[in-house]
Structures are given as C-alpha cells and as structure tokens.
Design an enzyme around this catalytic site. Sequence first.
Site, short mmCIF file in Angstrom:
data_model
loop_
_atom_site.label_atom_id
_atom_site.label_comp_id
_atom_site.label_asym_id
_atom_site.label_seq_id
_atom_site.Cartn_x
_atom_site.Cartn_y
_atom_site.Cartn_z
N ARG A 1 0.83 -1.21 0.00
CA ARG A 1 0.00 0.00 0.00
C ARG A 1 0.86 1.26 0.00
NH1 ARG A 1 -4.44 2.92 3.54
NH2 ARG A 1 -5.90 3.30 1.83
N HIS B 1 0.53 4.21 -2.74
CA HIS B 1 0.19 5.59 -2.37
C HIS B 1 1.33 6.56 -2.68
CE1 HIS B 1 -3.56 5.14 0.38
NE2 HIS B 1 -3.63 4.37 -0.69
N TRP C 1 -10.43 -8.66 2.76
CA TRP C 1 -11.26 -8.91 1.58
C TRP C 1 -11.38 -10.40 1.28
CZ3 TRP C 1 -7.91 -4.75 1.93
CH2 TRP C 1 -8.44 -3.48 1.67
FE1 CCH Z 1 -6.41 -0.19 -1.38
N1 CCH Z 1 -7.30 0.29 0.38
N2 CCH Z 1 -7.69 1.05 -2.37
N3 CCH Z 1 -5.43 -0.55 -3.13
N4 CCH Z 1 -5.09 -1.33 -0.38
C1 CCH Z 1 -6.97 -0.21 1.62
C2 CCH Z 1 -6.01 -1.15 1.90
C3 CCH Z 1 -5.17 -1.70 0.93
C4 CCH Z 1 -8.72 1.74 -1.81
C5 CCH Z 1 -8.98 1.88 -0.45
C6 CCH Z 1 -8.33 1.18 0.54
C7 CCH Z 1 -5.73 -0.02 -4.36
C8 CCH Z 1 -6.89 0.70 -4.66
C9 CCH Z 1 -7.77 1.18 -3.73
C10 CCH Z 1 -4.07 -2.06 -0.96
C11 CCH Z 1 -3.62 -1.97 -2.26
C12 CCH Z 1 -4.24 -1.22 -3.25
C13 CCH Z 1 -7.81 0.40 2.61
C14 CCH Z 1 -7.74 0.12 4.10
C15 CCH Z 1 -8.64 1.26 1.95
C16 CCH Z 1 -9.72 2.11 2.57
C17 CCH Z 1 -6.62 0.90 4.79
C18 CCH Z 1 -6.52 0.57 6.25
O1 CCH Z 1 -7.52 0.78 6.96
O2 CCH Z 1 -5.46 0.10 6.67
C19 CCH Z 1 -9.51 2.35 -2.86
C20 CCH Z 1 -10.74 3.20 -2.65
C21 CCH Z 1 -8.94 1.98 -4.05
C22 CCH Z 1 -9.35 2.29 -5.45
O3 CCH Z 1 -10.38 2.88 -5.71
C23 CCH Z 1 -4.68 -0.33 -5.27
C24 CCH Z 1 -4.64 0.13 -6.73
C25 CCH Z 1 -3.75 -1.07 -4.58
C26 CCH Z 1 -2.43 -1.65 -5.04
C27 CCH Z 1 -2.09 -1.86 -6.30
C28 CCH Z 1 -3.53 -2.97 0.02
C29 CCH Z 1 -2.43 -4.02 -0.22
C30 CCH Z 1 -4.22 -2.75 1.22
C31 CCH Z 1 -4.05 -3.47 2.55
C32 CCH Z 1 -3.15 -2.71 3.47
C33 CCH Z 1 -2.95 -3.39 4.81
O4 CCH Z 1 -2.46 -2.72 5.71
O5 CCH Z 1 -3.25 -4.57 4.96
#
Ligand code: CCH
Length: 290
Positions: A43, A47, A186
């Site tokens: 992530r 970002h 998820w």
């Molecule tokens: Fe995401 N993401 N993401 N995401 N994401 C969150 C967590 C992860 C969105 C929202 C969220 C991508 C696109 C999107 C990861 C990878 C990708 C969370 C929870 C939110 C909200 C954060 C938390 O509470 O810790 C949205 C909206 C979009 C698009 O519309 C894309 C693109 C990627 C990578 C290619 C990953 C991995 C996580 C998990 C992080 C963790 O700490 O486990």
Amino acid sequence: DSAKPSAAFVPTKADYEKVYNAITDIFDKEGYDDGSLAPVILRLAWHASGTYNKEDGTGGSNYATMRFPNEAGHGANAGLSVARDALEPIKKQFPWISYGDLWTLAGVAAVQETGGPAIPWRAGRIDGVEAHQTPDGRLPDAAQGSSHIRDIFGRMGFNDQEMVALIGAHALGRCHSDRSGYEGPWTFSPVTFSNEFYNLLLNDAWQWKKWKGPAQYEDKKTKSLMMLPADMAVVQDKEFKKWAQTYAKDEQKFFDDFSKAFSTMLELGVPKEQWKSEPYKVGQPEAAAA
Ligand code: CCH
C-alpha cells in the site's frame, strides 16, 4: 562494498538484489495483522506512486514526498508509517538507494513474495523536497463509486481494464478501523496474492454491514469478509464488471495485466532521463542466476 555510500558508487542489479533480499527478510512479523508486513508495504508503494497527475506531471513515485509531515498526514496515508518505519533500517543499511526506489522495490517484493506475478522494476527515482508534495485528495475515496475511480485512475493515465486489475491487489491485506475507519480483510487468505478478490466479489452474496463505522459490505455467509463501496463499483459498473469476470476466470490473465499496470504505476512521475536502465526483474530465479 555496497553498504558504503560514495559519490563513485554505481549500484548494479546485484546490489538491488541485496536490497530486495533485505526487504523480504522483514515481511514476516508474528502478531501483526495476518503475520506479514507485505500488504501494508504494498500500500505504501501504491500511495507513493498514485498521486501522479498526467496533465502537469506532478506527483508519482519520483520524490518520495510521503517522508514529509504534510503528505504523511493526508487521510489516505493513515497507518503507512508502519511501512515506512519498517523500511527505515534497510535505508540505513543501503544508504545509496533513494526512498522512491526503496519503497517501490518493496512493493515489487510484496507482490512477488506473496505469490503474485513478477513485476518489472528499475532504479532512478530521486529524493525530492517538501515543495514536490501534492495536495490532499489525489488518492481514491473508498466511499465513492465508478465515476470517481475513473477520475482518479484516469488522472494517472490508466484505462478501465488497468483500474480493475490494480484494485485486485485487495486480495492482500485488510482494513483497520484506526486507519481508514473500515474494518476487515477482503479474502480468506490476506497474505496470498491471487484473483480471489474478483471471485468473492462476483460469487458471494454481499450485504451492508450493520455497525457504527463507515458504510461497507460484509459477506452474508460468514460476515468475516468485507468490501468497500469502491470495490463494489467493480461489479456494479458494466465495463468494469467485464474485466472482473475475465480476471475471476483466468488468474494468469490477471497476473499478466496486474504486472504491466503495477510496473507502470511504480514509474509514474519519473522523467525518462533519470532511469538507470531498462526495467528488469529483481528477486526472481533468473535474476539470482544472472
Ligand atoms: Fe487499497 N485500500 N484502495 N489498493 N489497499 C486499503 C487497503 C489496501 C482503496 C482503499 C483502501 C488499491 C486501490 C484502492 C491495498 C492496495 C491497493 C484500505 C484500508 C482502503 C480504505 C486501509 C486501512 O484501513 O489500513 C480504494 C478506494 C482503491 C481504489 O479505488 C490499489 C490500486 C492497490 C495496489 C495496487 C492494500 C495491499 C491494502 C491493505 C493494506 C494493509 O495494511 O493490509
């Protein structure tokens, strides 16, 4: 010695292999989430890159501006200090690597080491200054739907297919109520990169979760999985849904498309003349043998 910074030191692919190996060594972390830092590190890489605006070339992975308090404090980046802090000792061990190269290489490692596709990567990002930071609001808002996703990812230069492939990264990791406000994973295997996100989205029954937190979905059967409103847009939007169906049926196609789109994403905002080579594969058997 690759660990010593020096103006004359020119890192080779073998040096990046060493950094890669040091990164993979920190992934396993008993007691943290599902036992791995790989998801939160992925992530961070996303970002750090996803702030890009193709209209004016600002943002992207080049300057690693999330090091600065303003961008680090953007709501979307809540919790990413966990990933940045975990990578800091590796920056100390290999001071010649830029933060942008370190964070993106760590994203590559996160995908590869959780069973995902090889992600072509190359070095060349430089550490920028505070003035390179982009304004808040460039990353997607999970409460919104397909038109917002198209606006945000379209601004980075991605098409529908690439957007759907990239969001498939949600096979990994989970939401944290103390970071985004949302809660839960998820998939049933949040440290395995797979096409499960699409399968669950298409084949499970989803309902609104009844709770005090922000509106999110839960699976009817076990109530242990979640989807964000923005995730649900991937099956609510007809054009997006076609790609979700393709990726649910054909994991190899998902891997191929994710690899291309994510490799592109990690290069956003980096001027061509900064690249030190063509993209190559780090952390793969063929690389180790080379
Ligand atoms: Fe995401 N993401 N993401 N995401 N994401 C969150 C967590 C992860 C969105 C929202 C969220 C991508 C696109 C999107 C990861 C990878 C990708 C969370 C929870 C939110 C909200 C954060 C938390 O509470 O810790 C949205 C909206 C979009 C698009 O519309 C894309 C693109 C990627 C990578 C290619 C990953 C991995 C996580 C998990 C992080 C963790 O700490 O486990």
